[in-house]
Design a protein around this motif. Structure first.
Motif, PDB file in Angstrom:
ATOM      1  N   ASP A 194      14.312  -6.629   0.117  1.00 15.98           N
ATOM      2  CA  ASP A 194      15.543  -6.764  -0.370  1.00 15.98           C
ATOM      3  C   ASP A 194      16.475  -6.822   1.019  1.00 15.98           C
ATOM      4  O   ASP A 194      16.429  -5.736   1.593  1.00 15.98           O
ATOM      5  N   PRO A 195      17.238  -7.626   1.257  1.00 10.82           N
ATOM      6  CA  PRO A 195      18.106  -7.996   2.257  1.00 10.82           C
ATOM      7  C   PRO A 195      19.221  -6.760   2.559  1.00 10.82           C
ATOM      8  O   PRO A 195      19.517  -6.223   3.833  1.00 10.82           O
ATOM      9  N   ILE A 196      19.612  -6.343   1.334  1.00  8.68           N
ATOM     10  CA  ILE A 196      20.766  -5.363   1.314  1.00  8.68           C
ATOM     11  C   ILE A 196      20.149  -3.765   1.627  1.00  8.68           C
ATOM     12  O   ILE A 196      20.364  -2.844   2.175  1.00  8.68           O
ATOM     13  N   ARG A 197      19.228  -3.456   0.265  1.00  2.00           N
ATOM     14  CA  ARG A 197      18.775  -2.233   0.329  1.00  2.00           C
ATOM     15  C   ARG A 197      17.390  -1.875   1.207  1.00  2.00           C
ATOM     16  O   ARG A 197      17.067  -0.654   1.553  1.00  2.00           O
ATOM     17  N   ARG A 198      16.669  -3.105   1.783  1.00  3.90           N
ATOM     18  CA  ARG A 198      15.782  -2.716   2.744  1.00  3.90           C
ATOM     19  C   ARG A 198      14.397  -2.167   2.049  1.00  3.90           C
ATOM     20  O   ARG A 198      13.860  -1.436   2.668  1.00  3.90           O
ATOM     21  N   GLU A 252      10.197  -5.558  -2.246  1.00  2.12           N
ATOM     22  CA  GLU A 252      10.434  -5.942  -3.765  1.00  2.12           C
ATOM     23  C   GLU A 252       9.089  -6.505  -4.257  1.00  2.12           C
ATOM     24  O   GLU A 252       8.929  -6.657  -5.327  1.00  2.12           O
TER      25      GLU A 252
END
Length: 223
Positions: free
Chosen positions: A81-85, A88
């Motif tokens: 996930d690019p935001i939460r790192r 997935e």
């Protein structure tokens, strides 16, 4: 390479809704492909899987316990996930002990080259055919004390016994060069600005009286 052992759970639910439920339970949806078998869909424990991938690097090899049976699985793609790192989804390929696989192994440059030099990494990964249980986490290249003009080629690399380098032997991996002087940088910058100016003048000349304006072109198309 150390093989991390992870207990996996088979899953029969698929789709985005099922994947979200798995992630809410702090688990990771995954699938294993290979050996002509149907894909095996799994859920993996979140923290231990994340740590195993961190330790194993880009080509982490896991020993997955699936319903009491062991399956070696080589990491091929990790979706983050690019935001939460957070992880997935993971794609694995099934492998067997003694089986050779083709992988891209990162190059790690260590040491300090001679003063007044610049170390340029020309090949950040090296393609290697190697036994699945003997994949190196990285290939180390030492530049300690090397002078400008030194080049390290694929043929200079040290790889695990029995593995095969799949790049030409004369492929450049690391290049030791002299840093560009201030005068040379300013000259290059001036030359680039001059070329940009020439291109601008050329484009203005091409758009002279003979060329229709945007408004005219739009008016023609509107009619």
């Amino acid at each position: 390479m150390a093989v991390e052992k992870i207990t996996a759970e088979s899953r029969s639910e698929f789709g985005k809704g099922a994947a979200r439920r798995i992630r809410r339970a702090d688990k990771i949806p995954a699938v294993i492909y290979g050996h002509g078998n149907d894909p095996i869909h799994l859920s993996l424990p979140g923290h231990s899987t994340m740590m195993a991938l961190k330790h194993g690097g880009a080509n982490a090899l896991l020993d997955l316990d699936i319903d009491g049976e062991s399956q070696l699985a080589l990491t091929k793609a990790v979706q983050i996930d690019p935001i939460r790192r957070v992880i997935e989804h993971i794609d694995f390929v099934a492998v067997r002990r003694g089986e050779k696989v083709t992988v891209d192994v990162p190059v790690h440059v260590v040491g300090e080259a001679a003063s007044d030099t610049l170390v340029v990494t020309e090949s950040s990964t090296i393609q290697l055919e190697v036994e699945a249980t003997n994949i190196p986490e990285f290939l180390e290249v030492s530049v300690q004390g090397l002078e400008a003009g030194t080049q390290i080629l694929v043929s200079d690399l040290v790889v695990p016994e029995g593995s095969v380098l799949l790049l030409d032997a004369d492929t450049l991996v690391v290049n030791i060069v002299e840093p560009m002087s201030q005068a040379a940088m300013e000259a290059d910058l001036g030359e680039a600005e001059g070329e940009a100016g020439d291109e601008s003048e050329s484009s203005e000349g091409e758009g002279g009286e003979g060329a229709p304006t945007e408004a005219a072109a739009e008016g023609d198309s509107a009619e």
